[in-house]
Write a protein that holds these residues in place. Structure first.
Motif, mmCIF file in Angstrom:
data_model
loop_
_atom_site.group_PDB
_atom_site.id
_atom_site.type_symbol
_atom_site.label_atom_id
_atom_site.label_comp_id
_atom_site.label_asym_id
_atom_site.label_seq_id
_atom_site.Cartn_x
_atom_site.Cartn_y
_atom_site.Cartn_z
ATOM 1 N N SER A 235 71.084 -10.460 46.036
ATOM 2 C CA SER A 235 69.743 -9.902 46.494
ATOM 3 C C SER A 235 70.179 -8.222 46.579
ATOM 4 O O SER A 235 69.368 -7.398 46.956
ATOM 5 C CB SER A 235 69.175 -10.427 47.891
ATOM 6 N N ARG A 236 71.407 -8.047 46.989
ATOM 7 C CA ARG A 236 71.956 -6.476 47.185
ATOM 8 C C ARG A 236 71.872 -5.813 45.961
ATOM 9 O O ARG A 236 71.708 -4.627 46.002
ATOM 10 C CB ARG A 236 73.321 -6.327 47.704
ATOM 11 N N HIS A 237 71.692 -6.612 44.920
ATOM 12 C CA HIS A 237 71.921 -5.722 43.798
ATOM 13 C C HIS A 237 70.725 -5.848 42.732
ATOM 14 O O HIS A 237 70.454 -5.231 41.622
ATOM 15 C CB HIS A 237 73.069 -6.234 42.981
ATOM 16 N N GLU A 238 69.653 -6.650 43.160
ATOM 17 C CA GLU A 238 68.422 -7.082 42.336
ATOM 18 C C GLU A 238 67.291 -6.343 42.506
ATOM 19 O O GLU A 238 66.289 -6.268 41.629
ATOM 20 C CB GLU A 238 68.231 -8.486 42.436
ATOM 21 N N THR A 327 73.166 1.055 56.527
ATOM 22 C CA THR A 327 74.338 0.389 57.118
ATOM 23 C C THR A 327 74.323 -1.143 56.935
ATOM 24 O O THR A 327 75.490 -1.789 56.640
ATOM 25 C CB THR A 327 74.627 0.886 58.521
ATOM 26 N N ALA A 328 73.281 -1.536 57.550
ATOM 27 C CA ALA A 328 73.389 -3.269 57.497
ATOM 28 C C ALA A 328 73.296 -3.732 56.082
ATOM 29 O O ALA A 328 73.968 -4.660 55.535
ATOM 30 C CB ALA A 328 72.015 -3.625 58.091
ATOM 31 N N VAL A 329 72.641 -3.001 54.971
ATOM 32 C CA VAL A 329 72.397 -3.362 53.839
ATOM 33 C C VAL A 329 73.821 -3.354 53.004
ATOM 34 O O VAL A 329 74.194 -4.080 52.220
ATOM 35 C CB VAL A 329 71.521 -2.480 52.854
ATOM 36 N N GLN A 330 74.849 -2.437 53.546
ATOM 37 C CA GLN A 330 75.855 -2.238 52.942
ATOM 38 C C GLN A 330 77.000 -3.060 53.314
ATOM 39 O O GLN A 330 78.125 -3.171 52.801
ATOM 40 C CB GLN A 330 76.326 -0.702 52.954
ATOM 41 N N GLY A 335 72.989 -7.614 54.791
ATOM 42 C CA GLY A 335 72.191 -8.116 53.615
ATOM 43 C C GLY A 335 70.968 -7.397 53.496
ATOM 44 O O GLY A 335 70.916 -6.445 53.887
ATOM 45 N N THR A 336 70.131 -8.011 52.458
ATOM 46 C CA THR A 336 68.921 -7.234 52.353
ATOM 47 C C THR A 336 67.501 -7.967 52.923
ATOM 48 O O THR A 336 66.530 -7.197 52.747
ATOM 49 C CB THR A 336 68.893 -7.208 50.654
ATOM 50 N N THR A 337 67.954 -9.219 53.185
ATOM 51 C CA THR A 337 66.817 -9.787 53.407
ATOM 52 C C THR A 337 66.342 -9.521 55.083
ATOM 53 O O THR A 337 67.333 -8.765 55.905
ATOM 54 C CB THR A 337 66.822 -11.368 53.609
ATOM 55 N N PHE A 338 65.207 -9.307 55.545
ATOM 56 C CA PHE A 338 64.999 -8.728 57.001
ATOM 57 C C PHE A 338 65.621 -9.476 57.976
ATOM 58 O O PHE A 338 66.339 -9.072 59.045
ATOM 59 C CB PHE A 338 63.387 -8.978 57.339
ATOM 60 N N ARG A 339 65.557 -10.960 57.765
ATOM 61 C CA ARG A 339 66.488 -11.760 58.677
ATOM 62 C C ARG A 339 68.023 -11.069 58.793
ATOM 63 O O ARG A 339 68.611 -11.090 59.875
ATOM 64 C CB ARG A 339 66.444 -13.227 58.279
ATOM 65 N N ALA A 340 68.784 -10.949 57.589
ATOM 66 C CA ALA A 340 70.027 -10.474 57.510
ATOM 67 C C ALA A 340 70.227 -9.296 58.546
ATOM 68 O O ALA A 340 71.224 -9.185 59.020
ATOM 69 C CB ALA A 340 70.632 -10.715 56.138
ATOM 70 N N VAL A 341 69.193 -8.235 58.047
ATOM 71 C CA VAL A 341 69.424 -7.041 58.709
ATOM 72 C C VAL A 341 69.145 -7.365 60.150
ATOM 73 O O VAL A 341 69.902 -6.762 60.810
ATOM 74 C CB VAL A 341 68.368 -6.182 58.019
ATOM 75 N N GLU A 342 68.153 -7.859 60.447
ATOM 76 C CA GLU A 342 67.976 -8.211 62.010
ATOM 77 C C GLU A 342 69.076 -8.642 62.643
ATOM 78 O O GLU A 342 69.421 -8.156 63.955
ATOM 79 C CB GLU A 342 66.659 -9.081 62.265
ATOM 80 N N GLY A 367 53.007 -3.973 57.080
ATOM 81 C CA GLY A 367 53.904 -3.322 56.094
ATOM 82 C C GLY A 367 54.578 -4.263 55.077
ATOM 83 O O GLY A 367 54.295 -5.499 55.091
ATOM 84 N N SER A 368 55.351 -3.623 54.312
ATOM 85 C CA SER A 368 56.203 -4.379 53.296
ATOM 86 C C SER A 368 57.859 -4.218 53.530
ATOM 87 O O SER A 368 58.183 -3.120 53.541
ATOM 88 C CB SER A 368 55.873 -3.761 51.868
ATOM 89 N N TRP A 369 58.394 -5.210 53.814
ATOM 90 C CA TRP A 369 59.981 -5.173 53.943
ATOM 91 C C TRP A 369 60.550 -4.568 52.868
ATOM 92 O O TRP A 369 61.692 -4.075 52.440
ATOM 93 C CB TRP A 369 60.420 -6.296 54.741
ATOM 94 N N THR A 370 59.941 -5.311 51.737
ATOM 95 C CA THR A 370 60.582 -5.329 50.299
ATOM 96 C C THR A 370 60.599 -3.686 49.872
ATOM 97 O O THR A 370 61.691 -3.145 49.460
ATOM 98 C CB THR A 370 59.557 -5.993 49.349
ATOM 99 N N GLU A 371 59.617 -3.166 50.317
ATOM 100 C CA GLU A 371 59.494 -1.516 50.139
ATOM 101 C C GLU A 371 60.481 -0.849 50.819
ATOM 102 O O GLU A 371 61.172 -0.179 50.045
ATOM 103 C CB GLU A 371 57.964 -0.981 50.247
ATOM 104 N N THR A 372 60.873 -1.223 52.107
ATOM 105 C CA THR A 372 61.701 -0.498 52.784
ATOM 106 C C THR A 372 63.063 -0.720 52.225
ATOM 107 O O THR A 372 64.042 0.252 52.309
ATOM 108 C CB THR A 372 61.601 -1.048 54.409
ATOM 109 N N VAL A 373 63.417 -2.067 51.998
ATOM 110 C CA VAL A 373 64.866 -2.398 51.788
ATOM 111 C C VAL A 373 65.215 -1.493 50.324
ATOM 112 O O VAL A 373 65.990 -1.234 50.010
ATOM 113 C CB VAL A 373 65.259 -3.527 51.696
ATOM 114 N N ALA A 374 64.084 -1.786 49.206
ATOM 115 C CA ALA A 374 64.246 -1.095 48.055
ATOM 116 C C ALA A 374 64.181 0.338 48.205
ATOM 117 O O ALA A 374 65.167 1.144 47.642
ATOM 118 C CB ALA A 374 62.992 -1.485 47.125
#
Length: 527
Positions: A235-238, A327-330, A335-342, A367-374
């Protein structure tokens, strides 16, 4: 098939296109190519045309078998640099590639031909490739086919005999049994899988936001293989990287015009309402406006739509929240899901809470978490599409381990008690904290390591007394008798207030024990 040949030319292309490989044949062809086989050898094993093999592999891995061989060669030579005292035959167990193909890939001549090697030893399948000790060509080909993926039935169909006959050929006309060949192939397959998992993870860690389609050229693995090997890390790369970058190319004047048009049509000023409107009009959403002007409110002010100051905000700026997400994504454990970041944020005392990130970056209305992480991934992958000063600010290193000198969590609870009274539920505190710009109760619990009831008690409040479960009818009746002594009218509404103050059974428990509320009142009055 000569195992000493470095290059095996493909057959001349036919004027009539050869049949395409089936999905199963493509998977097997790719696996064979990743073991060092060339198209003509793969074609012989699968009984298909070599040019069909190359075409199928080219679709899975740009560059085809040449790209796969180059990637294998790089990894083999890197392994040798780290293991200078090791012989090339040791690479077979590491990479899951037959020893003969290892030598061919790294272009090392064989010192001597191998004889019959015992099962389980490196080079065992080399003798199969060379056909040493086989009675005839059919025996040689049967052994090769079986050792590298074909079933006994498939080989039998190829030669027009039964599977049992192929088993007999392997046993009588070759130095190997079908059991030994199968076991040797499985050992290599496990080693190959482990090596692929290792290089895929290393690539992901080294390229935390690179799209998956960059992996085939570097590793010789298909995108589908990378998805399977990476598991949840994929999910970090897609996420799509293009959309957020295109949105930031809009000028500030155009963004202001968008805001004014949005307000003129809807009369609203919330960020999520603007994003919904923006999707319909194919313009950037609220995040682009907030990034360009600093905050959403500043963007509204620039458009002349708002001068009101909102509720006090937390000590975290929006740039800090973006930095935390990036930082959390890297992070390897992020991860890239909201749960992983949280969860990652919760493990770092100085980081903002996931709730605050979602509230501020995704908008107050969902809002959209997908837009935020993208957007976060796009900043890392293609930062040139964003304001350089903003990118520098949100990618600057931060200490997420050492909390700042924020007020004691109890100070926030005491302030809530002063405003709301000593009995405060988490829902009442949540509404008050949002209006006053205070930390959420979850943040207070995380910082203090205590439950809400403990915080409330220490701050001088009155938490609800813990309730006892599974009380008997007699025990419930005692509470009802006490209640009726204080409230003779026996109102169920009064009981709700009284039960919370006296840690008494709930109204539903009373009804469950007596059948109805009226029966409970009548039964307990008669005592």
């Amino acid at each position: 098939m000569s195992i000493d040949a470095h290059d095996v030319p493909l057959a001349p292309a036919s004027a009539v296109p050869h049949p395409q490989l089936t999905e199963m044949e493509v998977h097997r062809a790719l696996d064979l190519a990743q073991q060092g086989f060339v198209p003509s050898e793969i074609g012989e094993i699968l009984d298909v045309y070599p040019d069909s093999v190359e075409t199928a592999i080219e679709e899975a891995v740009p560059g085809g078998t040449a790209a796969i061989a180059a990637a294998l060669r790089r990894r083999l030579r890197a392994w040798r640099r780290e293991h200078e005292d090791s012989a090339w035959w040791e690479a077979e167990a590491v990479f899951g590639i037959p020893h003969a193909h290892v030598l061919r890939l790294v272009r090392v001549p064989r010192d001597q031909e191998l004889g019959i090697v015992a099962p389980g030893e490196p080079g065992y399948l080399d003798t199969v490739l060379a056909g040493i000790g086989c009675k005839d060509l059919r025996a040689i080909r049967s052994a090769r086919l079986y050792a590298f993926g074909a079933t006994l039935q498939e080989i039998g169909d190829l030669f027009g005999v039964t599977r049992e006959r192929i088993r007999q050929i392997l046993s009588r006309d070759t130095p190997w049994s079908s059991t030994d060949l199968s076991a040797a192939a499985k050992v290599l397959a496990r080693a190959r899988r482990a090596e692929h998992e290792s290089v895929a993870e290393l690539w992901s860690l080294s390229n935390p936001v690179a799209p998956l389609d960059e992996a085939p050229a570097a590793l010789g693995l298909s995108v589908e293989q990378m998805r399977q090997l990476l598991g949840r890390r994929r999910s970090r790369h897609e996420p799509a990287f293009g959309a957020p970058c295109e949105a930031t190319r809009r000028t500030e004047e155009e963004i202001i015009e968008d805001l004014r048009a949005f307000h003129a049509e809807t009369g609203r000023t919330t960020c999520q309402a603007f994003t919904d409107w923006a999707r319909e009009h194919d313009v950037p959403g609220h995040q682009t406006a907030a990034i360009r002007f600093g905050t959403w409110n500043e963007a509204l002010k620039a458009a002349g739509l708002s001068t009101d100051k909102g509720a006090p905000r937390s000590s975290f700026r929006d740039e800090d929240l973006w930095a935390a997400v990036i930082t959390a994504v890297q992070a390897p454990d992020g991860g890239t899901t909201f749960r992983a970041v949280e969860e990652w944020l919760a493990r770092h005392p100085a980081a903002p809470s996931g709730a605050l990130v979602r509230q501020r970056l995704c908008g107050h209305e969902g809002g959209s978490w997908t837009e935020t992480v993208a957007t976060a991934l796009a900043v890392l992958h293609t930062p040139k599409g964003f304001d350089p000063a903003w990118v520098e600010e949100i990618t600057a290193p931060r200490d997420w381990e050492t909390p700042t000198d924020d007020p004691d969590p109890l100070d926030h609870v005491r302030a809530a008690i002063d405003a709301l009274g000593p009995r405060i539920t988490t829902s009442r505190y949540r509404a008050w904290a949002r209006a006053e710009g205070r930390p959420t109760f979850m943040t207070l619990q995380r910082r203090s390591g205590k439950l809400w009831s403990e915080l409330l008690a220490e701050a001088g409040g009155e938490p609800n007394a813990p309730k006892v479960k599974n009380r008997s009818r007699a025990e419930v009746g005692e509470y009802m008798t006490r209640f009726l002594a204080e409230y003779p009218e026996g109102s169920s509404t009064d009981y709700g207030t009284w039960s919370r103050a006296n840690a008494a059974p709930s109204r539903s428990t009373v009804v469950d024990r007596f059948g109805t509320w009226n029966l409970a009142v009548e039964s307990c009055r008669a005592r």
